[in-house]
Design an enzyme around this catalytic site. Structure first.
Site: not given
Ligand SMILES: NC(=O)c1ccc[n+]([C@@H]2O[C@H](COP(=O)([O-])OP(=O)(O)OC[C@H]3O[C@@H](n4cnc5c(N)ncnc54)[C@H](OP(=O)(O)O)[C@@H]3O)[C@@H](O)[C@H]2O)c1
Length: 280
Positions: A10, A101, A125, A60-62, A12
């Site tokens: 993902g 978040t 979420y 995370a499930y995002t 981060l």
């Molecule tokens: N994106 C935002 O704007 C945002 C804002 C606030 C907070 N956050 C938080 O910041 C963190 C990082 O976000 P991000 O945007 O980097 O997330 P991301 O790009 O969606 O990456 C999340 C990763 O987690 C993996 N994952 C999901 N289910 C899994 C499982 N059962 N076992 C192992 N891996 C699994 C996903 O794989 P798949 O893709 O194959 O499912 C993906 O590679 C998360 O905790 C998110 O809640 C994000």
């Protein structure tokens, strides 16, 4: 120090692993291929074999809208998955970093949210991420909970990439102008996380790039910095319905970071400029 990073595929997780490598810190970067967070035995087996000193949990499930129709899957990853991992961290006396978040708040406050403000998630979420926070707080004493917002990184999909793609295809773009927040570059957040894990200043923090804007302001700045002539047309949230309700105010106060001697992230315009240059 040995650090296990989840969510390497993902946004981060990828940059945290890069930052650790740049600092010469031993890093095990994992994603679904290494272990499934939702499978207790799989987590215990993998983490038990690596025996990390720190776990940085970025997976995370995002999919915010999809979660409204698939709450069980979202809960399984964000709550059960987090519980599996932080229980294992506790057994190993490892430090645990949980990324949370702005969606844990209701978005109705007119000022930036402080760390101790009352939470009130409005989405599946957001509720699961808050429950994940609580599991971490109650399970693992050596925890850092870092709430961030409006994330963009090189590895994965995000608003900046979408705007850059649409900007090349369209002459005008309608973008919401009444939701405010702070864009956050994963590279900058990764640096902070790597600083934090070297301390024992445990607790809950807010961390985003400095400054704030609306999504329309953000889109305008993306077009300007990328040299695209696409016109950004501001619209209201009511003109852009989505399954999951977005917070109107996602601004997070970073006072606690400063109070604890951590260096705040740079301004979001500066972060965006670097991001566009680095991903060109
Ligand atoms: N994106 C935002 O704007 C945002 C804002 C606030 C907070 N956050 C938080 O910041 C963190 C990082 O976000 P991000 O945007 O980097 O997330 P991301 O790009 O969606 O990456 C999340 C990763 O987690 C993996 N994952 C999901 N289910 C899994 C499982 N059962 N076992 C192992 N891996 C699994 C996903 O794989 P798949 O893709 O194959 O499912 C993906 O590679 C998360 O905790 C998110 O809640 C994000």
């Amino acid at each position: 120090m040995k650090v296990l990073v989840t969510g390497f595929a993902g946004q981060l997780g990828y940059d945290v692993a890069q930052e650790l490598a740049a600092r010469g810190i031993s890093c095990i970067a994992a994603d679904k291929g290494e272990f499934d967070l939702t499978n207790t035995e799989s987590v215990r087996g993998f983490v038990g074999a690596c025996r990390p000193d720190v776990i940085v949990h970025c997976a995370a499930y995002t999919a915010v809208d999809k979660a409204e129709e698939d709450s069980a899957a979202c809960y399984k990853v964000n709550v059960n998955g987090t519980q599996n991992l932080c229980s294992t961290a506790k057994e190993m006396q490892a430090k645990f970093v949980y990324i949370s978040t702005d969606y844990v708040f209701d978005g109705e406050k007119s000022e930036p949210y402080e760390v101790d403000d009352v939470t009130g998630p409005q989405t599946v979420y957001g509720s699961t991420k808050l429950e994940g926070e609580n599991r971490v707080r109650h399970t693992c004493p050596k925890h850092f909970i870092i709430r961030t917002a409006w994330v963009f990184g090189k590895n994965g999909n995000n608003f900046v990439k979408t705007m850059l793609r649409l900007g090349k295809e369209r002459e005008t773009l309608n973008v919401v102008c009444d939701q405010f927040g702070s864009p956050t570059y994963t590279k900058d957040l990764a640096r902070l996380i790597c600083d934090m894990i070297q301390t024992d200043k445990y607790g809950t923090y807010h961390a985003t790039n400095e400054g704030f804007c609306s999504w329309a302001d953000f889109a305008f700045e993306i077009m300007r910095k990328a040299g695209l002539s696409t016109k950004v047309v501001p619209i209201s949230s009511s003109e852009y319905p989505a399954k999951a309700k977005r917070p109107m105010n996602s601004r997070l106060s970073k006072q606690k970071l400063v109070d604890n001697g951590f260096t705040p992230l740079p301004d979001w315009q500066d972060a965006l400029e670097r991001y566009i240059k680095e991903t060109e």
